[in-house]
Design a protein around this motif. Structure first.
Motif, short mmCIF file in Angstrom:
data_model
loop_
_atom_site.label_atom_id
_atom_site.label_comp_id
_atom_site.label_asym_id
_atom_site.label_seq_id
_atom_site.Cartn_x
_atom_site.Cartn_y
_atom_site.Cartn_z
N THR A 1 51.47 49.38 47.14
CA THR A 1 50.67 48.16 47.05
C THR A 1 50.98 47.35 45.80
O THR A 1 51.35 47.90 44.76
N LYS A 2 50.80 46.05 45.92
CA LYS A 2 50.90 45.17 44.76
C LYS A 2 49.50 44.86 44.21
O LYS A 2 49.36 44.15 43.23
N ASN A 3 48.51 45.41 44.89
CA ASN A 3 47.11 45.19 44.51
C ASN A 3 46.71 46.25 43.48
O ASN A 3 46.37 47.38 43.82
N GLU A 4 46.74 45.89 42.21
CA GLU A 4 46.43 46.84 41.14
C GLU A 4 44.99 47.36 41.24
O GLU A 4 44.73 48.53 40.97
N PHE A 5 44.08 46.47 41.63
CA PHE A 5 42.67 46.89 41.74
C PHE A 5 42.54 48.02 42.76
O PHE A 5 41.86 49.01 42.52
N LEU A 6 43.21 47.89 43.89
CA LEU A 6 43.16 48.89 44.94
C LEU A 6 43.78 50.20 44.46
O LEU A 6 43.27 51.30 44.72
N LYS A 7 44.91 50.09 43.76
CA LYS A 7 45.60 51.28 43.23
C LYS A 7 44.67 52.09 42.33
O LYS A 7 44.56 53.31 42.47
N TYR A 8 43.98 51.41 41.41
CA TYR A 8 43.13 52.13 40.48
C TYR A 8 41.83 52.59 41.12
O TYR A 8 41.23 53.57 40.66
N GLN A 9 41.40 51.94 42.17
CA GLN A 9 40.26 52.44 42.94
C GLN A 9 40.58 53.83 43.51
O GLN A 9 39.77 54.75 43.45
N ARG B 1 40.87 45.54 30.86
CA ARG B 1 41.71 44.33 30.80
C ARG B 1 41.23 43.30 31.80
O ARG B 1 41.10 42.12 31.49
N GLU B 2 40.97 43.74 33.01
CA GLU B 2 40.61 42.83 34.09
C GLU B 2 39.29 42.10 33.82
O GLU B 2 39.18 40.90 34.02
N LYS B 3 38.26 42.83 33.37
CA LYS B 3 36.95 42.20 33.18
C LYS B 3 36.94 41.19 32.04
O LYS B 3 36.02 40.39 31.93
N SER B 4 37.99 41.24 31.20
CA SER B 4 38.05 40.34 30.06
C SER B 4 38.91 39.11 30.33
O SER B 4 39.02 38.22 29.49
N ARG B 5 39.53 39.07 31.51
CA ARG B 5 40.42 37.94 31.81
C ARG B 5 39.62 36.68 32.10
O ARG B 5 38.65 36.70 32.84
N SER B 6 40.06 35.59 31.51
CA SER B 6 39.31 34.34 31.62
C SER B 6 39.53 33.62 32.94
O SER B 6 38.75 32.78 33.34
N ASN C 1 33.00 37.05 41.04
CA ASN C 1 32.99 38.27 41.85
C ASN C 1 34.02 39.27 41.34
O ASN C 1 33.76 40.48 41.28
N ALA C 2 35.22 38.78 40.99
CA ALA C 2 36.27 39.66 40.49
C ALA C 2 35.87 40.28 39.15
O ALA C 2 36.11 41.46 38.90
N ILE C 3 35.24 39.47 38.29
CA ILE C 3 34.77 39.98 37.00
C ILE C 3 33.70 41.05 37.22
O ILE C 3 33.71 42.12 36.59
N TYR C 4 32.77 40.77 38.16
CA TYR C 4 31.70 41.73 38.47
C TYR C 4 32.28 43.05 38.97
O TYR C 4 31.90 44.12 38.51
N ASN C 5 33.24 42.98 39.93
CA ASN C 5 33.84 44.19 40.48
C ASN C 5 34.60 44.97 39.43
O ASN C 5 34.56 46.20 39.40
N LYS D 1 32.11 46.69 37.19
CA LYS D 1 31.56 47.84 37.91
C LYS D 1 32.54 49.00 37.83
O LYS D 1 32.16 50.15 37.58
N GLY D 2 33.84 48.71 38.09
CA GLY D 2 34.86 49.74 38.01
C GLY D 2 34.93 50.35 36.63
O GLY D 2 35.04 51.57 36.46
N TYR D 3 34.86 49.49 35.61
CA TYR D 3 34.92 49.94 34.22
C TYR D 3 33.74 50.87 33.91
O TYR D 3 33.93 51.96 33.34
N LEU D 4 32.54 50.49 34.31
CA LEU D 4 31.35 51.28 34.00
C LEU D 4 31.36 52.61 34.74
O LEU D 4 30.97 53.65 34.18
N ASN D 5 31.81 52.61 36.00
CA ASN D 5 31.88 53.85 36.76
C ASN D 5 32.90 54.82 36.16
O ASN D 5 32.64 56.03 36.08
#
Length: 574
Positions: A139-147, A178-183, A188-192, A195-199
């Protein structure tokens, strides 16, 4: 080394390029449908009257990507676990129809989460995670990979491989941080990402605690509590961090503080329906009372742990001690019936944990760890071929970036032009807080209304506008009619005939003109978030506010604020 660095740089830029392209697209019909239910809380079935049209539309159009999202929402809003499983199976079917590897990975991952989170059936959960992992390898979807990595880490942690699990959580934590800090991410992406960071942080705390790295655990707990603050969106995560803090305080013999934080965490954990962490909470409350020599109170909580185990047939390995204490207490009380019962329960718990460990341990090493090593080997073998490909793709990327920035520059000029037109409109008309429509003369009205009653109602509407009562949240035609001592049909007819528009349009223009006026006249409002501006004028949804602002002013509120700030800065620098 150079090729590896170049490849990494290219990957980051390449993903950024496509995210920028996607940001140019207007909101789809599906997104407009989702706006009707996306703010409803999890497990709330009231979302389904709005969700079903979304699913029906996707089915009819054979839009499997949106259909997967619709079924995913079905999982989220279902109040019963068996219904969640049904929707997850529908997700898998739709994903398979799409032939999209990312969608398949998302679908299997979702089913695994249901087995893990709602049933604590680790065997079934791991089977689904490994299927998801198989589809996510390329996958090229980094979010999915780290999930995927996060959920495999959860299984490793349960098995006691805390060092291995902690490494997976650290890698995932770094990505989500890194993701949650991107401007340039949407809300929704920041929220997700947060959430991933906190979990990940919570799971890492668990690993630190079992590895006896208490200093690192306490530091992570403080970071977690600082991140969530008092934001209700992260109440569940706050509950987990308070639980971890209470356990830490119990370990340090700070029993009163431990009781306070453990009890504070209960509400959020109960609401989340996470019965395994609820058991852990009860267990440590019981242990704390036990340490305070209050055996009677402690037994209440130890028995609650047993009740949860009895109902769900699952127990965390560290809660085995719960039954050892209950058995010892039964011996002290010479209650052989209870002693036999708790001994039977302990044997049953040992049997379940042993069965899980026997199944999961070799499978996670064989199906995950060995595959991971083989994949790394393949990557090393292929790296020599990547240099030429990277160069070619970088050239294509450069051309694409030039095209994109040209497009963005053109759009920026158009936005500036629209802002100037709006500013001229403001200077000429001082943007009154009323819709910019002429009141129709009596002879042009579409229906025959009693003129005196119409004039009376128009005076009430003028007072309503002057007092800015249109900023009330949740205002409807029916509510306004009640406030003005008339009926809905009559009020609607007067607004249509005399204002030249329907009620919704009338209310929208009042609100948007009001907030536009404030943005022009009071620079403090330029500091507000879009959500705050929406609430200020009575609009509940951020997206609805943005769309209405664009419709009436020809410019998005973010673009307007940006241009207004630039204009004020230029004036100050003169």
């Amino acid at each position: 080394m150079f090729i590896g660095v170049t490849r990494k740089i290219f990957f980051i830029l390449f993903i950024g390029f496509f995210k920028l392209l996607l940001s140019q697209e207007e909101y789809s019909d599906y997104q407009k449908l989702r706006q009707k239910f996306e703010n409803i809380e999890e497990n709330d079935a009231r979302a389904f009257p709005f969700l079903r049209p979304y699913i029906s539309k996707a089915k009819k159009e054979k839009n499997y990507k949106e259909l997967v999202q619709g079924y995913k929402d079905g999982v989220f809003y279902s109040s019963e676990n068996r219904i969640k499983l049904k929707y997850s199976d529908s997700m898998i079917w739709a994903a398979n129809q799409s032939k999209d590897g990312d969608l398949k990975s998302i679908a299997y991952l979702e089913k695994g989460v249901i087995y893990y989170y709602h049933y604590k059936k680790f065997q079934q959960a791991l089977n689904e995670y490994l299927k998801a992992y198989e589809y996510s390898k390329n996958t090229k979807n980094e979010f999915l990979k780290y999930q995927n990595l996060y959920h495999i880490g959860v299984v490793k942690s349960y098995l006691g491989y805390y060092q291995d699990a902690s490494e997976l959580f650290k890698n995932s934590l770094e990505y989500y941080d890194r993701e949650k800090s991107r401007s340039n991410l949407g809300p929704n992406a920041i929220y997700n990402s947060k959430k991933g960071y906190l979990n990940c942080l919570h799971q890492l705390i668990i690993c630190y605690r079992h590895l006896e790295q208490y200093k690192e655990a306490d530091s992570a707990i403080q970071i977690g509590l600082a991140e969530v603050g008092n934001n209700p969106e992260y109440a569940q995560e706050k509950g987990y961090f308070l639980l971890s803090k209470g356990i830490s305080e119990y370990r340090n013999n700070q029993f009163q503080l431990a009781l306070s934080n453990l009890n504070q965490s209960l509400s959020a954990i109960k609401k989340s329906r996470d019965f395994s962490r609820l058991s852990l909470d009860y267990f440590y409350i019981g242990k704390t009372y036990y340490s305070l020599k209050n055996a009677k109170e402690s037994m209440i909580y130890f028995k609650k742990v047993d009740s949860i185990f009895k109902e769900n047939q699952f127990i965390l390995p560290e809660l085995r001690e719960n039954y050892e204490i209950l058995i010892d207490q039964s011996k002290k009380e010479k209650n052989q019936t209870q002693q036999l019962y708790y001994t039977t329960q302990l044997l049953k718990a040992d049997s379940i944990m042993s069965k899980d460990f026997t199944y999961l341990s070799p499978k996670i090493h064989k199906d995950y760890d060995t595959k991971t090593l083989l994949e790394e080997k393949e990557k090393l073998q292929k790296i020599n071929y990547l240099g030429t490909i990277v160069i070619i793709v970088l050239i294509i990327w450069a051309i694409g970036m030039v095209t994109l920035f040209t497009k963005r520059h053109k759009k920026a000029k158009e936005v500036k032009k629209k802002y100037v037109l709006l500013e001229e409109k403001f200077l000429v008309h001082q943007i009154e807080n009323v819709p910019k429509k002429l009141v129709f003369p009596v002879e042009e009205r579409k229906s025959s209304l009693n003129e005196s009653k119409v004039e009376e109602l128009l005076q009430k509407l003028k007072s309503f506008e002057d007092k800015k009562e249109f900023t009330q949240k949740g205002l409807t035609l029916s509510k306004l009619a009640t406030q003005l001592n008339t009926n809905s049909n009559y009020l609607s007819q007067v607004i249509n005939d005399c204002k030249g528009m329907n009620f919704n349009k009338y209310l929208s223009e009042l609100r948007i003109n009001y907030i536009t006026n404030l943005l022009f006249e009071n620079k403090e409002y330029l500091k507000y978030s879009i959500e705050t501006l929406a609430k200020e004028c009575g609009i509940a949804s951020r997206q609805n506010f943005s769309d209405l602002f664009f419709e009436l002013n020809g410019i998005r509120p973010t673009d307007f604020i940006k241009n207004r700030k630039q204009e004020l800065d230029n004036k100050n620098n003169l």
